[in-house]
Design a protein around this motif. Structure first.
Motif, PDB file in Angstrom:
ATOM      1  N   HIS A 152     -22.480 -11.278  27.977  1.00  0.00           N
ATOM      2  CA  HIS A 152     -21.771 -12.474  28.440  1.00  0.00           C
ATOM      3  C   HIS A 152     -20.447 -12.102  29.083  1.00  0.00           C
ATOM      4  O   HIS A 152     -20.093 -12.601  30.160  1.00  0.00           O
ATOM      5  CB  HIS A 152     -21.547 -13.410  27.250  1.00  0.00           C
ATOM      6  CG  HIS A 152     -20.542 -14.480  27.490  1.00  0.00           C
ATOM      7  ND1 HIS A 152     -20.742 -15.508  28.374  1.00  0.00           N
ATOM      8  CD2 HIS A 152     -19.297 -14.675  26.959  1.00  0.00           C
ATOM      9  CE1 HIS A 152     -19.681 -16.290  28.383  1.00  0.00           C
ATOM     10  NE2 HIS A 152     -18.794 -15.799  27.541  1.00  0.00           N
ATOM     11  N   ALA A 153     -19.682 -11.198  28.447  1.00  0.00           N
ATOM     12  CA  ALA A 153     -18.390 -10.771  28.997  1.00  0.00           C
ATOM     13  C   ALA A 153     -18.580 -10.050  30.330  1.00  0.00           C
ATOM     14  O   ALA A 153     -17.791 -10.234  31.270  1.00  0.00           O
ATOM     15  CB  ALA A 153     -17.680  -9.866  27.996  1.00  0.00           C
ATOM     16  N   LEU A 154     -19.644  -9.242  30.421  1.00  0.00           N
ATOM     17  CA  LEU A 154     -19.912  -8.518  31.666  1.00  0.00           C
ATOM     18  C   LEU A 154     -20.225  -9.487  32.792  1.00  0.00           C
ATOM     19  O   LEU A 154     -19.755  -9.333  33.927  1.00  0.00           O
ATOM     20  CB  LEU A 154     -21.079  -7.549  31.451  1.00  0.00           C
ATOM     21  CG  LEU A 154     -21.522  -6.733  32.674  1.00  0.00           C
ATOM     22  CD1 LEU A 154     -20.378  -5.856  33.177  1.00  0.00           C
ATOM     23  CD2 LEU A 154     -22.738  -5.880  32.332  1.00  0.00           C
ATOM     24  N   TRP A 155     -21.015 -10.503  32.493  1.00  0.00           N
ATOM     25  CA  TRP A 155     -21.332 -11.506  33.510  1.00  0.00           C
ATOM     26  C   TRP A 155     -20.076 -12.213  34.004  1.00  0.00           C
ATOM     27  O   TRP A 155     -19.915 -12.462  35.193  1.00  0.00           O
ATOM     28  CB  TRP A 155     -22.310 -12.533  32.938  1.00  0.00           C
ATOM     29  CG  TRP A 155     -23.722 -12.039  32.869  1.00  0.00           C
ATOM     30  CD1 TRP A 155     -24.222 -10.896  33.408  1.00  0.00           C
ATOM     31  CD2 TRP A 155     -24.817 -12.672  32.218  1.00  0.00           C
ATOM     32  NE1 TRP A 155     -25.554 -10.758  33.135  1.00  0.00           N
ATOM     33  CE2 TRP A 155     -25.953 -11.836  32.410  1.00  0.00           C
ATOM     34  CE3 TRP A 155     -24.967 -13.844  31.498  1.00  0.00           C
ATOM     35  CZ2 TRP A 155     -27.197 -12.164  31.912  1.00  0.00           C
ATOM     36  CZ3 TRP A 155     -26.207 -14.175  30.994  1.00  0.00           C
ATOM     37  CH2 TRP A 155     -27.314 -13.335  31.195  1.00  0.00           C
ATOM     38  N   MET A 156     -19.176 -12.532  33.089  1.00  0.00           N
ATOM     39  CA  MET A 156     -17.948 -13.203  33.480  1.00  0.00           C
ATOM     40  C   MET A 156     -17.117 -12.319  34.410  1.00  0.00           C
ATOM     41  O   MET A 156     -16.555 -12.790  35.396  1.00  0.00           O
ATOM     42  CB  MET A 156     -17.131 -13.570  32.232  1.00  0.00           C
ATOM     43  CG  MET A 156     -17.749 -14.676  31.385  1.00  0.00           C
ATOM     44  SD  MET A 156     -17.973 -16.240  32.283  1.00  0.00           S
ATOM     45  CE  MET A 156     -16.277 -16.667  32.636  1.00  0.00           C
ATOM     46  N   GLN A 157     -17.058 -11.012  34.124  1.00  0.00           N
ATOM     47  CA  GLN A 157     -16.316 -10.096  34.979  1.00  0.00           C
ATOM     48  C   GLN A 157     -16.940 -10.000  36.376  1.00  0.00           C
ATOM     49  O   GLN A 157     -16.242  -9.982  37.402  1.00  0.00           O
ATOM     50  CB  GLN A 157     -16.261  -8.709  34.343  1.00  0.00           C
ATOM     51  CG  GLN A 157     -15.418  -8.649  33.079  1.00  0.00           C
ATOM     52  CD  GLN A 157     -15.447  -7.279  32.429  1.00  0.00           C
ATOM     53  OE1 GLN A 157     -16.099  -6.353  32.932  1.00  0.00           O
ATOM     54  NE2 GLN A 157     -14.763  -7.147  31.301  1.00  0.00           N
ATOM     55  N   GLU A 158     -18.277  -9.948  36.397  1.00  0.00           N
ATOM     56  CA  GLU A 158     -18.960  -9.866  37.681  1.00  0.00           C
ATOM     57  C   GLU A 158     -18.764 -11.141  38.498  1.00  0.00           C
ATOM     58  O   GLU A 158     -18.631 -11.093  39.729  1.00  0.00           O
ATOM     59  CB  GLU A 158     -20.453  -9.611  37.456  1.00  0.00           C
ATOM     60  CG  GLU A 158     -20.748  -8.223  36.885  1.00  0.00           C
ATOM     61  CD  GLU A 158     -22.221  -8.024  36.587  1.00  0.00           C
ATOM     62  OE1 GLU A 158     -22.964  -9.044  36.654  1.00  0.00           O
ATOM     63  OE2 GLU A 158     -22.627  -6.894  36.300  1.00  0.00           O
ATOM     64  N   ARG A 173     -20.325 -19.841  36.414  1.00  0.00           N
ATOM     65  CA  ARG A 173     -19.279 -19.780  35.403  1.00  0.00           C
ATOM     66  C   ARG A 173     -19.527 -20.829  34.316  1.00  0.00           C
ATOM     67  O   ARG A 173     -19.354 -20.569  33.119  1.00  0.00           O
ATOM     68  CB  ARG A 173     -17.906 -20.001  36.028  1.00  0.00           C
ATOM     69  CG  ARG A 173     -16.769 -19.872  35.002  1.00  0.00           C
ATOM     70  CD  ARG A 173     -15.408 -20.138  35.630  1.00  0.00           C
ATOM     71  NE  ARG A 173     -15.029 -19.065  36.534  1.00  0.00           N
ATOM     72  CZ  ARG A 173     -14.918 -19.199  37.857  1.00  0.00           C
ATOM     73  NH1 ARG A 173     -15.170 -20.367  38.414  1.00  0.00           N
ATOM     74  NH2 ARG A 173     -14.560 -18.187  38.592  1.00  0.00           N
ATOM     75  N   GLU A 174     -19.960 -22.017  34.729  1.00  0.00           N
ATOM     76  CA  GLU A 174     -20.257 -23.070  33.760  1.00  0.00           C
ATOM     77  C   GLU A 174     -21.383 -22.643  32.833  1.00  0.00           C
ATOM     78  O   GLU A 174     -21.333 -22.861  31.615  1.00  0.00           O
ATOM     79  CB  GLU A 174     -20.642 -24.363  34.487  1.00  0.00           C
ATOM     80  CG  GLU A 174     -20.941 -25.518  33.545  1.00  0.00           C
ATOM     81  CD  GLU A 174     -21.358 -26.760  34.296  1.00  0.00           C
ATOM     82  OE1 GLU A 174     -21.635 -27.774  33.638  1.00  0.00           O
ATOM     83  OE2 GLU A 174     -21.421 -26.707  35.544  1.00  0.00           O
ATOM     84  N   TYR A 175     -22.415 -22.027  33.414  1.00  0.00           N
ATOM     85  CA  TYR A 175     -23.516 -21.553  32.573  1.00  0.00           C
ATOM     86  C   TYR A 175     -23.048 -20.491  31.582  1.00  0.00           C
ATOM     87  O   TYR A 175     -23.398 -20.522  30.388  1.00  0.00           O
ATOM     88  CB  TYR A 175     -24.639 -20.975  33.428  1.00  0.00           C
ATOM     89  CG  TYR A 175     -25.554 -20.083  32.622  1.00  0.00           C
ATOM     90  CD1 TYR A 175     -26.390 -20.627  31.649  1.00  0.00           C
ATOM     91  CD2 TYR A 175     -25.531 -18.701  32.784  1.00  0.00           C
ATOM     92  CE1 TYR A 175     -27.196 -19.820  30.872  1.00  0.00           C
ATOM     93  CE2 TYR A 175     -26.329 -17.889  32.008  1.00  0.00           C
ATOM     94  CZ  TYR A 175     -27.165 -18.447  31.058  1.00  0.00           C
ATOM     95  OH  TYR A 175     -27.948 -17.638  30.293  1.00  0.00           O
ATOM     96  N   SER A 176     -22.232 -19.537  32.052  1.00  0.00           N
ATOM     97  CA  SER A 176     -21.766 -18.472  31.174  1.00  0.00           C
ATOM     98  C   SER A 176     -20.949 -19.023  30.019  1.00  0.00           C
ATOM     99  O   SER A 176     -21.073 -18.574  28.882  1.00  0.00           O
ATOM    100  CB  SER A 176     -20.919 -17.469  31.971  1.00  0.00           C
ATOM    101  OG  SER A 176     -21.706 -16.811  32.939  1.00  0.00           O
ATOM    102  N   LEU A 177     -20.120 -20.023  30.314  1.00  0.00           N
ATOM    103  CA  LEU A 177     -19.322 -20.639  29.254  1.00  0.00           C
ATOM    104  C   LEU A 177     -20.222 -21.337  28.239  1.00  0.00           C
ATOM    105  O   LEU A 177     -20.015 -21.245  27.021  1.00  0.00           O
ATOM    106  CB  LEU A 177     -18.316 -21.631  29.849  1.00  0.00           C
ATOM    107  CG  LEU A 177     -17.192 -20.997  30.676  1.00  0.00           C
ATOM    108  CD1 LEU A 177     -16.363 -22.079  31.357  1.00  0.00           C
ATOM    109  CD2 LEU A 177     -16.297 -20.131  29.791  1.00  0.00           C
ATOM    110  N   LYS A 178     -21.245 -22.056  28.738  1.00  0.00           N
ATOM    111  CA  LYS A 178     -22.164 -22.744  27.831  1.00  0.00           C
ATOM    112  C   LYS A 178     -22.979 -21.744  27.018  1.00  0.00           C
ATOM    113  O   LYS A 178     -23.285 -21.977  25.848  1.00  0.00           O
ATOM    114  CB  LYS A 178     -23.094 -23.670  28.616  1.00  0.00           C
ATOM    115  CG  LYS A 178     -22.368 -24.887  29.177  1.00  0.00           C
ATOM    116  CD  LYS A 178     -23.300 -25.766  29.974  1.00  0.00           C
ATOM    117  CE  LYS A 178     -22.562 -26.992  30.489  1.00  0.00           C
ATOM    118  NZ  LYS A 178     -23.427 -27.859  31.313  1.00  0.00           N
ATOM    119  N   ARG A 179     -23.329 -20.650  27.645  1.00  0.00           N
ATOM    120  CA  ARG A 179     -24.070 -19.622  26.927  1.00  0.00           C
ATOM    121  C   ARG A 179     -23.203 -19.036  25.810  1.00  0.00           C
ATOM    122  O   ARG A 179     -23.678 -18.766  24.706  1.00  0.00           O
ATOM    123  CB  ARG A 179     -24.491 -18.504  27.888  1.00  0.00           C
ATOM    124  CG  ARG A 179     -25.404 -17.459  27.248  1.00  0.00           C
ATOM    125  CD  ARG A 179     -25.828 -16.453  28.303  1.00  0.00           C
ATOM    126  NE  ARG A 179     -26.786 -15.519  27.743  1.00  0.00           N
ATOM    127  CZ  ARG A 179     -26.457 -14.428  27.059  1.00  0.00           C
ATOM    128  NH1 ARG A 179     -25.184 -14.181  26.826  1.00  0.00           N
ATOM    129  NH2 ARG A 179     -27.376 -13.618  26.585  1.00  0.00           N
TER     130      ARG A 179
END
Length: 422
Positions: A152-158, A173-179
């Motif tokens: 999850h953190a890696l996705w946010m950085q990318e 970004r919304e999906y990553s936060l919900k995940r």
């Protein structure tokens, strides 16, 4: 079986012999021994390490003595259960952790930390909780959860460094936060189950009646099964998200596979007073990934049985009528008589516009189902339906869902009869 306690006293006047019937006491002792054996078996089935330490005086200072534990707890110290029972915290733990244990007993505030074991390449979650006259200490392998959080953190950085269009960036970004919210929710559910298990384990040490012990053992077993199920689903989800799942195409009889699956799940339905029926041709030979097809069907059937209160589930299969003869398909259908699911949830499960694997239904599945189904719903249901969606994408299957509130839900899974070689 009869047991007697006999005493004899001799004096100048004669001999006095006393005989006391202790049969009931011996029977109670035997029953208690059997109960302790059952408790040990339950504790040993727990996937992590768990131990109950009682506050005692040892030498000139206060200490904690191991009273109850499972095999995994003893293995942490390279001992057997028999060897570690009676050991003191001062003999097992470093001084820093001993101080933490004492603070938990004094303040009643639970302690939790996560540590990385470089030798075994594992993340371990350590929990210390006070229970009346002692402490419950648990240690659990949380590597799967930590890997998911790191992903999850890696996705946010990318996402932050990407040059995608603004709308796509906002959606991802919304999906990553919900995940992330979902992962925290799942972690909370797991810790909640651990709390129930720890509390019940501590109470067993002070319970007076066999009925109370039996009821508490049953509660521990239910929570252990829930934890094991959720951990297995998290492992499945982790493999899917990291691309470890690949197609294994073979020829198999779909009718035989589904028939055997329904027959194996029927006892679960019968236990709830539900029926489980199946209908379809006796033979339906296709090519595909039998394991993944079976996992999809099993998730849908078990999920339906778990959350409906009356009626039952029907499973059917057959060839699908398609206009494209060069691309034949077959389908299986799972239909239940439950409360139904919302149109919002159906849209999340059947939306094919987000085939990147970054769908956002996980959190919503949990929220929607918690309103429409029983109060026993958990994050495990959301994980299961998310796995179904991801498996369908992997094997090129389509999902069609129809549902009416209070009447039931129908899942239609359409799959290729064979796969073209690439």
């Amino acid at each position: 079986m009869f047991c007697f306690f006999v005493t004899r006293q001799v004096d100048q006047t004669g001999v006095v012999v006393s005989i006391l019937d202790i049969s009931q006491r011996k029977a109670a002792e035997l029953e208690l021994t059997n109960t302790i054996g059952s408790l040990q078996a339950v504790l040993d089935s727990f996937p992590g390490a768990i131990g109950f330490l009682k506050a005692v005086s040892h030498g000139n200072s206060d200490d904690f003595e191991v009273v109850v534990c499972n095999l995994n707890y003893a293995a942490l110290f390279q001992m057997s259960v028999e060897q570690i029972i009676g050991k003191y915290a001062s003999e097992l733990y470093p001084s820093e952790l001993q101080q933490t244990i004492k603070e938990v007993l004094e303040t009643g505030k639970p302690f939790y930390e996560e540590n990385f074991n470089a030798t075994e390449n594992k993340w371990i979650g350590l929990s210390v909780t006070r229970h009346d006259h002692g402490l419950v200490i648990t240690a659990l392998d949380i590597t799967v959860l930590k890997e998911a959080e790191n992903q999850h953190a890696l996705w946010m950085q990318e996402l932050i460094g990407s040059n995608q269009m603004l709308q796509s960036l906002d959606n991802m970004r919304e999906y990553s936060l919900k995940r992330g919210e979902f992962l925290r929710s799942t972690s909370h559910d797991l810790r909640g189950s651990f709390g129930i298990i720890m509390g019940a384990t501590a109470l067993l040490d002070i319970m007076d009646t066999e009925e109370e012990r039996t009821r508490t053992l049953s509660m521990i077993q239910r929570n252990l099964r829930q934890v094991a199920s959720m951990m297995n689903q998290l492992l499945d989800l982790s493999r899917l998200e990291t691309g470890q799942e690949t197609l294994q195409i073979t020829q198999f009889d779909a009718a035989e596979m589904l028939t055997q699956l329904v027959q194996s799940i029927t006892p679960m339905a019968n236990d709830k007073g539900l029926w489980l029926r199946f209908d379809g041709p006796q033979s339906l030979w296709i090519t595909g990934d039998i394991v993944k097809v079976q996992r999809i069907a099993q998730n849908l059937i078990v999920n339906a049985i778990k959350y409906i209160q009356k009626g039952g589930v029907t499973v059917s299969w057959g060839s699908e009528d398609t206009e494209e003869s060069n691309a034949p398909r077959w389908q299986f259908i799972v239909e239940d008589t439950g409360m139904g699911i919302s149109s919002v949830l159906i849209e999340k499960l059947t939306n094919n516009s987000e085939k990147t694997g970054l769908q956002e239904p996980v959190l919503h599945i949990h929220e929607e189902n918690s309103k429409l189904k029983s109060s026993n719903s958990s994050s495990g249901e959301g994980i299961g339906l998310f796995i179904v969606k991801r498996l369908c994408e992997l094997i090129q299957a389509n999902i069609e869902i129809t549902s009416r509130p209070g009447e039931g839900t129908k899942f239609v899974i359409s799959l290729p009869t064979y796969y073209n070689e690439h």
